[in-house]
Design a protein around this motif. Structure first.
Motif, PDB file in Angstrom:
ATOM      1  N   ILE A   1     -11.062  54.333  10.732  1.00 44.83           N
ATOM      2  CA  ILE A   1     -11.932  55.519  10.666  1.00 44.83           C
ATOM      3  C   ILE A   1     -13.079  55.251  11.639  1.00 44.83           C
ATOM      4  N   CYS A   2     -13.618  54.093  11.671  1.00 48.12           N
ATOM      5  CA  CYS A   2     -14.660  53.978  12.488  1.00 48.12           C
ATOM      6  C   CYS A   2     -14.408  53.709  13.971  1.00 48.12           C
ATOM      7  N   ILE A   3     -13.271  53.363  14.165  1.00 47.93           N
ATOM      8  CA  ILE A   3     -12.674  53.222  15.543  1.00 47.93           C
ATOM      9  C   ILE A   3     -12.610  54.381  16.071  1.00 47.93           C
ATOM     10  N   ILE A   4     -11.739  55.451  15.308  1.00 49.55           N
ATOM     11  CA  ILE A   4     -11.391  56.588  15.790  1.00 49.55           C
ATOM     12  C   ILE A   4     -12.675  57.416  16.142  1.00 49.55           C
ATOM     13  N   GLY A   5     -13.821  57.373  15.100  1.00 51.00           N
ATOM     14  CA  GLY A   5     -14.849  58.059  15.236  1.00 51.00           C
ATOM     15  C   GLY A   5     -15.700  57.651  16.457  1.00 51.00           C
ATOM     16  N   ASN A   6     -15.718  56.282  16.617  1.00 50.34           N
ATOM     17  CA  ASN A   6     -16.442  55.956  17.908  1.00 50.34           C
ATOM     18  C   ASN A   6     -15.731  56.102  19.208  1.00 50.34           C
ATOM     19  N   PHE A   7     -14.401  56.292  19.180  1.00 48.83           N
ATOM     20  CA  PHE A   7     -13.635  56.392  20.442  1.00 48.83           C
ATOM     21  C   PHE A   7     -13.729  57.997  20.855  1.00 48.83           C
ATOM     22  N   ILE A   8     -13.792  58.808  19.822  1.00 46.10           N
ATOM     23  CA  ILE A   8     -13.405  60.420  20.155  1.00 46.10           C
ATOM     24  C   ILE A   8     -14.471  60.766  21.508  1.00 46.10           C
ATOM     25  N   PRO A   9     -15.909  60.585  21.255  1.00 45.59           N
ATOM     26  CA  PRO A   9     -16.611  60.990  22.512  1.00 45.59           C
ATOM     27  C   PRO A   9     -16.238  60.447  23.773  1.00 45.59           C
ATOM     28  N   VAL A  10     -15.634  59.059  23.823  1.00 45.77           N
ATOM     29  CA  VAL A  10     -15.563  58.443  25.123  1.00 45.77           C
ATOM     30  C   VAL A  10     -14.675  59.187  26.113  1.00 45.77           C
ATOM     31  N   PRO A  11     -13.741  59.909  26.031  1.00 46.00           N
ATOM     32  CA  PRO A  11     -13.282  60.514  27.167  1.00 46.00           C
ATOM     33  C   PRO A  11     -13.906  61.722  27.708  1.00 46.00           C
ATOM     34  N   PHE A  12     -14.407  62.247  26.626  1.00 42.88           N
ATOM     35  CA  PHE A  12     -15.453  63.429  27.339  1.00 42.88           C
ATOM     36  C   PHE A  12     -16.809  63.000  28.053  1.00 42.88           C
ATOM     37  N   ILE A  13     -17.125  61.979  27.459  1.00 44.29           N
ATOM     38  CA  ILE A  13     -18.434  61.230  28.481  1.00 44.29           C
ATOM     39  C   ILE A  13     -17.752  61.077  29.866  1.00 44.29           C
ATOM     40  N   LEU A  14     -16.792  60.172  29.784  1.00 39.23           N
ATOM     41  CA  LEU A  14     -16.190  59.595  31.175  1.00 39.23           C
ATOM     42  C   LEU A  14     -15.963  60.770  32.019  1.00 39.23           C
ATOM     43  N   LEU A  15     -15.198  61.987  31.580  1.00 40.67           N
ATOM     44  CA  LEU A  15     -14.938  62.959  32.437  1.00 40.67           C
ATOM     45  C   LEU A  15     -15.962  63.983  32.820  1.00 40.67           C
ATOM     46  N   PHE A  16     -16.720  64.340  31.730  1.00 37.61           N
ATOM     47  CA  PHE A  16     -17.893  65.634  31.997  1.00 37.61           C
ATOM     48  C   PHE A  16     -19.340  65.375  31.938  1.00 37.61           C
ATOM     49  N   ILE A  17     -19.756  64.011  31.847  1.00 40.14           N
ATOM     50  CA  ILE A  17     -21.133  63.526  31.631  1.00 40.14           C
ATOM     51  C   ILE A  17     -21.850  63.901  32.847  1.00 40.14           C
ATOM     52  N   LYS A  18     -21.154  63.591  34.304  1.00 41.89           N
ATOM     53  CA  LYS A  18     -21.835  63.949  35.372  1.00 41.89           C
ATOM     54  C   LYS A  18     -22.160  65.457  35.675  1.00 41.89           C
TER      55      LYS A  18
END
Length: 168
Positions: A55-72
């Motif tokens: 549960i914690c791994i999935i919760g922690n990972f969910i934002p990662v691709p969005f940050i990598l792709l869209f934060i800039k």
């Protein structure tokens, strides 16, 4: 961080399941998986470790691709507005002040940055740094995943080992 984990836990307890609480905590910047596993520990919610970890791994990972792709792109949009622009620049500066740790060793630097549970580190900040340094998406995702696994091992030992002995 412990005070924030305790506050979130106390305010959500009884309103949603313990699993939802640790999932949400794991998604939040600053708290992330570290906070989720602390909340799940025998000291607070007493969620069994084999249920808490995924549960914690999935919760922690969910934002990662969005940050990598869209934060800039998000930061560039925010910079069109005075107050939002200041926030974007603050986040960029905060992340870039920590870039030396990642930049020197790239993949392994990012793994250690995400995986060693120190203040100001973790998947959110690591992903932000990777995006700002233009680290290849696949390499960044892999490094963040390995870092999350490292953080899981460390925090499981602390949350369920040390705290389990004290509160179990």
């Amino acid at each position: 961080m412990e005070d924030l984990v305790l506050w979130v836990t106390e305010n959500l307890m009884g309103k949603v399941s313990n699993e939802v609480i640790i999932f949400l905590i794991s998604m939040v910047p600053i708290l992330e998986l570290r906070g989720g596993l602390l909340a799940a520990s025998p000291a607070l919610l007493n969620v069994p470790i084999l249920r808490a970890i995924p549960i914690c791994i999935i919760g922690n990972f969910i934002p990662v691709p969005f940050i990598l792709l869209f934060i800039k792109a998000i930061f560039n949009w925010m910079k069109k507005f005075e107050k939002l622009g200041k926030i974007a620049v603050w986040f960029e500066n905060k992340a870039m002040n920590k870039k030396d740790r990642v930049e020197k060793y790239e993949f392994w630097g990012l793994v250690l940055f995400v995986g060693i549970p120190l203040p100001g580190t973790g998947a959110w900040t690591g992903s932000l740094i990777a995006a700002l340094l233009n680290i290849d998406f696949k390499k960044a995702i892999a490094a963040v995943c390995v870092g999350i696994m490292l953080a899981t091992v460390i925090m499981s030992c602390i949350s369920y080992g040390l705290l389990g002995v004290l509160f179990g």
